[in-house]
Design an enzyme around this catalytic site. Structure first.
Site, PDB file in Angstrom:
ATOM      1  N   CYS A   1       0.831  -1.202   0.000  1.00 27.03           N
ATOM      2  CA  CYS A   1       0.000   0.000   0.000  1.00 27.03           C
ATOM      3  C   CYS A   1       0.868   1.255   0.000  1.00 27.03           C
ATOM      4  CB  CYS A   1      -0.949  -0.001   1.201  1.00 27.03           C
ATOM      5  SG  CYS A   1      -1.953   1.485   1.276  1.00 27.03           S
TER       6      CYS A   1
ATOM      7  N   CYS B   1      -0.426   4.155   2.092  1.00 30.79           N
ATOM      8  CA  CYS B   1      -0.269   4.015   3.540  1.00 30.79           C
ATOM      9  C   CYS B   1       1.193   4.226   3.940  1.00 30.79           C
ATOM     10  CB  CYS B   1      -0.688   2.624   4.008  1.00 30.79           C
ATOM     11  SG  CYS B   1      -2.118   1.965   3.178  1.00 30.79           S
ATOM     12  N   ASP B   2       2.133   3.688   3.135  1.00 29.14           N
ATOM     13  CA  ASP B   2       3.518   3.585   3.606  1.00 29.14           C
ATOM     14  C   ASP B   2       4.528   4.445   2.857  1.00 29.14           C
ATOM     15  OD1 ASP B   2       2.627   1.731   5.448  1.00 29.14           O
ATOM     16  OD2 ASP B   2       2.866   0.058   4.064  1.00 29.14           O
TER      17      ASP B   2
END
Ligand code: FAD
Ligand code: NAP
Length: 318
Positions: free
Chosen positions: A133, A136-137
């Protein structure tokens, strides 16, 4: 135990659109949202191809708007995950953790989840430099060199997104062409921060939990050459698998695990159970098609209920 005319399982674009139509038809749907309320678009940034947003819209903002619209018409949305269903007898049974619900119709919109390459070293370093992701990261990889595996739209989108943070992004793809849409490919190929290594697979992710990812062992599928490629992160963007495990014994699935629907409809092999969105669609897999089939599912559930009432079939639990 509570009884409902319509239970919707899943809260991505398909489930929320089904919820909107069912709520506006006064069917008071129960919407069980699952572990990822809002679905896959919660993990992305800019959505540029959902009609009505000429400037584009952030995925999570789009899903918040969809949820607000559903709630406005009185859908009962709950953060519960379905663990078991029984479609053999009527009313249908839907178990969400420790609660059991019954329903006259069920709309399945459980979507799909990220696939991984399947390497032991990949799993060992998940969250320590390996991610599925970028949204997200990505932030954690500021000024790093990172690699992405995949050749579809997700890989292209994530590669572009990651250049906002990373020093360099290298796409590693097992073929010598991408399957992504032309416009997404062009953006990647014209981005000076992105390089592509073609015809190549990742055999091993190097590093440890202490060091994080330090490199990849790559194999060129054409020449057979194996080499080490230094990198500090690996994003896996190789597609998704349908979330159908709980329906395996209850509904007909295809070889890849997608729910089978009659062509051009959202009808499963069990009358009264409808499937919409990515869980039944391995071809289009778009927010707009998920929403479109969500609309179809709610309208067909309404028609099914009308027919059931006309026949005065028993629908309440005994
Ligand atoms: P999903 O969005 O997958 O939602 C599934 C829902 O089911 C979730 O709410 C989950 O919590 C729930 N669920 C699962 N199991 C259970 C259970 N057991 N009990 C209860 N609930 C459950 N498409 C576009 O059109 N434009 C884009 O720009 C775009 N960008 C994308 C970017 C990324 C990174 C990805 C991965 C996909 C992108 N897509 C895009 C594709 C799009 O996100 C999907 O086609 C769409 O989200 C599918 O919607 P869905 O409602 O079928 O399922
Ligand atoms: P996808 O289209 O299925 O592409 C998966 C890619 O990963 C393919 O290139 C595939 O290679 C590769 N791959 C699969 N398994 C692999 C493995 N084990 N090892 C190495 N590579 C592997 O999946 P996606 O990119 O996630 O897209 C899913 C859907 O969402 C698509 O319909 C897409 O259009 C949509 N989407 C749209 C947008 C947008 O419009 N902005 C953005 C993201 C996603 P091969 O090509 O060799 O098979």
């Amino acid at each position: 135990m509570s009884h409902h005319k319509v239970i919707i399982i899943g809260s991505g674009p398909a489930g929320l659109t089904a919820g909107l139509y069912a709520a506006r038809a006064n069917l008071k749907p129960l919407l069980l949202e699952g572990l990822q309320p809002g679905g896959q678009l919660m993990t992305t940034t800019e959505v540029e191809n959902f009609p009505g947003f000429p400037e584009g819209i952030q995925g999570p903002d789009l899903m918040d708007k969809m949820r607000d619209q559903v709630k406005r018409f009185g859908a009962d949305a709950r953060f519960e995950t379905v663990t078991e269903v029984d479609f053999v007898k009527k009313p249908f049974k839907v178990v969400a953790e420790d609660k059991t619900y019954t329903a006259d119709t069920v709309i399945i919109s459980t979507g799909a989840t990220a696939k991984y390459i399947g390497l032991e070293s990949e799993m060992a370093l998940l969250g320590h430099g390996v991610s599925a992701c970028a949204t997200c990261d990505g932030f954690f990889f500021r000024d790093r060199d990172i690699a992405i595996v995949g050749g579809g739209d997700t890989a292209m989108e994530e590669a572009n997104f990651l250049t906002r943070f990373a020093k360099s992004v290298t796409i590693i793809h097992r073929k010598n062409t991408f399957r992504a849409s032309k416009i997404m490919q062009e953006r990647v190929l014209n981005n000076p921060k992105i390089k592509v290594i073609w015809d190549t697979v990742v055999e091993k992710v190097l590093g440890s939990k202490d060091t994080g990812v330090t490199g990849l062992q790559l194999k060129n599928l054409k020449t057979g050459e194996v080499k080490e490629f230094p990198t500090q992160g690996l994003f896996v963007a190789i597609g998704h698998k349908p979330n159908t495990e709980i329906f395996r014994e209850q509904l007909e699935l295809d070889a890849a695990g997608y729910i089978k629907v009659a062509p051009g409809t959202v009808d499963t092999n069990v009358p009264g159970v409808f499937a919409c969105g990515d869980v039944q669609d391995h071809k289009y897999r778009q927010a707009i098609t998920a929403a479109g089939t969500g609309c179809m599912a709610a309208m067909d559930a309404e028609k099914y209920l009308e027919a059931m009432e006309a026949k005065q079939e028993p629908c309440l639990p005994v």
